[in-house]
Design a protein around this motif. Sequence first.
Motif, PDB file in Angstrom:
ATOM      1  N   ARG A  86       0.827  -1.210   0.000  1.00 44.97           N
ATOM      2  CA  ARG A  86       0.000   0.000   0.000  1.00 44.97           C
ATOM      3  C   ARG A  86       0.864   1.264   0.000  1.00 44.97           C
ATOM      4  NH1 ARG A  86      -3.379  -0.375   5.508  1.00 44.97           N
ATOM      5  NH2 ARG A  86      -3.681  -2.484   4.674  1.00 44.97           N
ATOM      6  N   ILE A  87       2.043   1.204   0.622  1.00 51.14           N
ATOM      7  CA  ILE A  87       2.928   2.372   0.625  1.00 51.14           C
ATOM      8  C   ILE A  87       3.510   2.608  -0.769  1.00 51.14           C
ATOM      9  CG2 ILE A  87       5.056   3.342   1.575  1.00 51.14           C
ATOM     10  CD1 ILE A  87       2.615   3.307   3.451  1.00 51.14           C
ATOM     11  N   VAL A  88       3.886   1.528  -1.463  1.00 48.07           N
ATOM     12  CA  VAL A  88       4.400   1.667  -2.823  1.00 48.07           C
ATOM     13  C   VAL A  88       3.316   2.214  -3.750  1.00 48.07           C
ATOM     14  CG1 VAL A  88       5.204   0.361  -4.841  1.00 48.07           C
ATOM     15  CG2 VAL A  88       6.220  -0.060  -2.607  1.00 48.07           C
ATOM     16  N   ILE A  89       2.081   1.729  -3.591  1.00 46.66           N
ATOM     17  CA  ILE A  89       0.981   2.240  -4.419  1.00 46.66           C
ATOM     18  C   ILE A  89       0.781   3.735  -4.168  1.00 46.66           C
ATOM     19  CG2 ILE A  89      -1.525   2.157  -4.750  1.00 46.66           C
ATOM     20  CD1 ILE A  89      -1.358  -0.869  -4.257  1.00 46.66           C
ATOM     21  N   ALA A  90       0.758   4.132  -2.889  1.00 46.44           N
ATOM     22  CA  ALA A  90       0.613   5.553  -2.563  1.00 46.44           C
ATOM     23  C   ALA A  90       1.771   6.365  -3.131  1.00 46.44           C
ATOM     24  CB  ALA A  90       0.522   5.735  -1.050  1.00 46.44           C
TER      25      ALA A  90
ATOM     26  N   LEU B   1       8.943   6.968  -0.528  1.00 45.75           N
ATOM     27  CA  LEU B   1       7.977   5.913  -0.213  1.00 45.75           C
ATOM     28  C   LEU B   1       8.161   4.703  -1.118  1.00 45.75           C
ATOM     29  CD1 LEU B   1       4.688   7.996   0.275  1.00 45.75           C
ATOM     30  CD2 LEU B   1       6.237   7.136   2.044  1.00 45.75           C
ATOM     31  N   VAL B   2       8.507   4.962  -2.384  1.00 51.20           N
ATOM     32  CA  VAL B   2       8.606   3.876  -3.368  1.00 51.20           C
ATOM     33  C   VAL B   2       9.874   3.060  -3.181  1.00 51.20           C
ATOM     34  CG1 VAL B   2       8.909   3.383  -5.827  1.00 51.20           C
ATOM     35  CG2 VAL B   2       7.160   5.004  -5.095  1.00 51.20           C
TER      36      VAL B   2
ATOM     37  N   ASN C 184       7.323  10.291 -16.908  1.00 55.38           N
ATOM     38  CA  ASN C 184       7.044   9.509 -15.705  1.00 55.38           C
ATOM     39  C   ASN C 184       5.609   8.982 -15.656  1.00 55.38           C
ATOM     40  OD1 ASN C 184       9.619  10.148 -14.838  1.00 55.38           O
ATOM     41  ND2 ASN C 184       8.961  11.877 -13.594  1.00 55.38           N
ATOM     42  N   VAL C 185       4.676   9.712 -16.258  1.00 52.75           N
ATOM     43  CA  VAL C 185       3.255   9.381 -16.101  1.00 52.75           C
ATOM     44  C   VAL C 185       2.913   8.000 -16.668  1.00 52.75           C
ATOM     45  CG1 VAL C 185       0.895  10.110 -16.597  1.00 52.75           C
ATOM     46  CG2 VAL C 185       2.634  11.821 -16.015  1.00 52.75           C
ATOM     47  N   PRO C 186       3.228   7.686 -17.944  1.00 51.50           N
ATOM     48  CA  PRO C 186       2.899   6.343 -18.435  1.00 51.50           C
ATOM     49  C   PRO C 186       3.674   5.238 -17.731  1.00 51.50           C
ATOM     50  CG  PRO C 186       4.204   7.561 -20.064  1.00 51.50           C
ATOM     51  CD  PRO C 186       3.801   8.527 -19.009  1.00 51.50           C
ATOM     52  N   VAL C 187       4.902   5.529 -17.304  1.00 48.44           N
ATOM     53  CA  VAL C 187       5.677   4.510 -16.580  1.00 48.44           C
ATOM     54  C   VAL C 187       5.008   4.188 -15.248  1.00 48.44           C
ATOM     55  CG1 VAL C 187       7.913   3.964 -15.550  1.00 48.44           C
ATOM     56  CG2 VAL C 187       7.823   5.233 -17.696  1.00 48.44           C
ATOM     57  N   VAL C 188       4.542   5.214 -14.539  1.00 52.49           N
ATOM     58  CA  VAL C 188       3.863   5.005 -13.263  1.00 52.49           C
ATOM     59  C   VAL C 188       2.567   4.211 -13.458  1.00 52.49           C
ATOM     60  CG1 VAL C 188       2.544   6.203 -11.471  1.00 52.49           C
ATOM     61  CG2 VAL C 188       4.844   6.973 -12.063  1.00 52.49           C
ATOM     62  N   VAL C 189       1.791   4.562 -14.479  1.00 50.25           N
ATOM     63  CA  VAL C 189       0.541   3.846 -14.752  1.00 50.25           C
ATOM     64  C   VAL C 189       0.817   2.375 -15.040  1.00 50.25           C
ATOM     65  CG1 VAL C 189      -1.399   3.642 -16.342  1.00 50.25           C
ATOM     66  CG2 VAL C 189      -0.671   5.907 -15.554  1.00 50.25           C
ATOM     67  N   ALA C 190       1.838   2.111 -15.864  1.00 46.91           N
ATOM     68  CA  ALA C 190       2.181   0.722 -16.204  1.00 46.91           C
ATOM     69  C   ALA C 190       2.657  -0.055 -14.984  1.00 46.91           C
ATOM     70  CB  ALA C 190       3.261   0.713 -17.292  1.00 46.91           C
ATOM     71  N   ALA C 191       3.353   0.609 -14.072  1.00 44.35           N
ATOM     72  CA  ALA C 191       3.863  -0.074 -12.886  1.00 44.35           C
ATOM     73  C   ALA C 191       2.763  -0.315 -11.853  1.00 44.35           C
ATOM     74  CB  ALA C 191       4.993   0.749 -12.266  1.00 44.35           C
ATOM     75  N   LEU C 192       1.784   0.554 -11.806  1.00 39.81           N
ATOM     76  CA  LEU C 192       0.736   0.444 -10.788  1.00 39.81           C
ATOM     77  C   LEU C 192      -0.117  -0.806 -10.951  1.00 39.81           C
ATOM     78  CD1 LEU C 192      -0.688   4.042 -10.221  1.00 39.81           C
ATOM     79  CD2 LEU C 192       0.066   2.441  -8.453  1.00 39.81           C
ATOM     80  N   VAL C 193      -0.404  -1.193 -12.183  1.00 36.66           N
ATOM     81  CA  VAL C 193      -1.338  -2.303 -12.428  1.00 36.66           C
ATOM     82  C   VAL C 193      -0.867  -3.597 -11.776  1.00 36.66           C
ATOM     83  CG1 VAL C 193      -2.444  -3.713 -14.195  1.00 36.66           C
ATOM     84  CG2 VAL C 193      -2.224  -1.243 -14.538  1.00 36.66           C
ATOM     85  N   PRO C 194       0.376  -4.075 -12.012  1.00 39.43           N
ATOM     86  CA  PRO C 194       0.797  -5.322 -11.354  1.00 39.43           C
ATOM     87  C   PRO C 194       0.897  -5.192  -9.839  1.00 39.43           C
ATOM     88  CG  PRO C 194       2.282  -4.730 -13.169  1.00 39.43           C
ATOM     89  CD  PRO C 194       1.404  -3.561 -12.927  1.00 39.43           C
ATOM     90  N   VAL C 195       1.283  -4.004  -9.335  1.00 41.00           N
ATOM     91  CA  VAL C 195       1.403  -3.837  -7.885  1.00 41.00           C
ATOM     92  C   VAL C 195       0.028  -3.900  -7.227  1.00 41.00           C
ATOM     93  CG1 VAL C 195       2.165  -2.310  -6.034  1.00 41.00           C
ATOM     94  CG2 VAL C 195       3.513  -2.465  -8.134  1.00 41.00           C
ATOM     95  N   ILE C 196      -0.969  -3.262  -7.831  1.00 39.89           N
ATOM     96  CA  ILE C 196      -2.326  -3.318  -7.294  1.00 39.89           C
ATOM     97  C   ILE C 196      -2.868  -4.746  -7.324  1.00 39.89           C
ATOM     98  CG2 ILE C 196      -4.710  -2.594  -7.727  1.00 39.89           C
ATOM     99  CD1 ILE C 196      -3.605   0.105  -8.646  1.00 39.89           C
ATOM    100  N   ASP C 197      -2.502  -5.505  -8.356  1.00 43.34           N
ATOM    101  CA  ASP C 197      -2.972  -6.888  -8.481  1.00 43.34           C
ATOM    102  C   ASP C 197      -2.301  -7.837  -7.490  1.00 43.34           C
ATOM    103  OD1 ASP C 197      -4.782  -6.315 -10.421  1.00 43.34           O
ATOM    104  OD2 ASP C 197      -3.484  -6.884 -12.103  1.00 43.34           O
TER     105      ASP C 197
END
Length: 470
Positions: A81-85, A119-120, A176-189
């Motif tokens: 949850r900290i990495v997602i935030a 945080l990340v 940074n924006v598309p990289v963050v979006v792409a990284a968020l999906v597997p972390v949320i899953d």
Amino acid sequence: MRRERTSSFLTAGRPLTAALCGGYFLVLLDVTVVNVALPSIGAGFGVHSPGLVWVVDAYTVPLAALLLAAGAVGDRLGHRRIVIAGFLGFGLASVVCAVAPSWPVLVAGRALQGLCAALVLPGTLALLVDRTSDGSARSRVVGVWAAIGGAALPAGPLVGGLLVGTAGWRAVFWLNVPVVVAALVPVIDSRNAGKSREPGSGRVDWLGAFGLTVMLAALVTAVVQLEDPVLADAAVALVVVVALALWWVERTAAHPLLRVPKTARRPLLAACGVAGLMNFSVLGALFVLTQTLQDVRHLPPLAAGLLLLPGMLPLPLLGAPAGRLVARVGYWRTAAIGLAVAAFGFAGLAGSIRIVGPAWLVALAVSLVVWGAGIGILTPAVVAAALAALPDASGAASGASNTARQVGGALGVAVFGVLAGNASATAFAPRVSWIFAGAAVVFAAVAALCVVVSGVRRRVGHGGETKPVE
């Protein structure tokens, strides 16, 4: 069988592994990618060296000061949850930087980036390690994570030069924006990754983290504002007061930012000191070199980024050979070799800046290779020295070393920037040359000191220094 389990883990967790390694890469990339954009940012907002220092240090100050606290927050609340935030905040901050209408807004966006990067960064490694109990798989994943992070430094000037040269400096932050979006999906899953400890088992030293942030920001301000005696003196006074308060608080805190046994304090301090000096020189040199190439030599951003590449490539390439050298001759002797080689590189850089005519290009490229090779040898040595100082607390040792490196980087940008002055001044290039010459002397002196330390440790029976660090 072990190799099969390792391969199975890497295949099954490939999206998450890629996301976490990509996040680590992005955090470190933003330390250096902005350097090539600084002349364009300065021209766009009408700011010079003191203001440009804060474009870099507004990111590195909170990153350095909050790393230890961020690790504790992840231990308490769960790293996932900290990495997602952190990712969400980092993406938002990148948008703020990309659309910034003024220099103060850009600096504020960079500060938010640095906070979210803190945080990340610890959570990316924690989530990777928590996903496997197999030692072989863990070592392999950690190796991939470290190698990808090591590639961020050479990628920074190149990516920055390409983006600035083709789409302008704002593209550095839009990336940074598309990289963050792409990284968020597997972390949320990854629902089962990075479970938090029991409540109350990982308390966060918020007061210590706040004090460290204020102290470091005041220290950078004191350096940057030397021409304003009143503000500089006030910043120095604040540094002294906060440092004393932080020392008292950390001595009496039940859960300090970093708990180090008395026997380990000196070796850990020595390792962190050399680590801080290393990043002090690397980020400080990059700060003034990018301005020298663009404002003095009038190279376009992409050409400047390409020219810096010979100095950055040895860092990831020499990691494994330098690690073997540490295992063979010890970390302090390896550090001495790296420092001595880097000192020759600094001396070459000092001379190349003064050369008139086409020969300066060759001299600069060769000097950058030597300088980068020295830093590439030094990096594994200082990490090994920190881990050896706290062999039973590798997380704390790594956190201390990373914090020292980020603090050193923040101060290096400030000191190099102030000493060099305005890049449009005729004295800028000669000043940069003298700065590099001074750095060569300091590195040579510290190399000699490392040899002495290694000899003393051997005489008092610390022969274990030559053993590989697991």
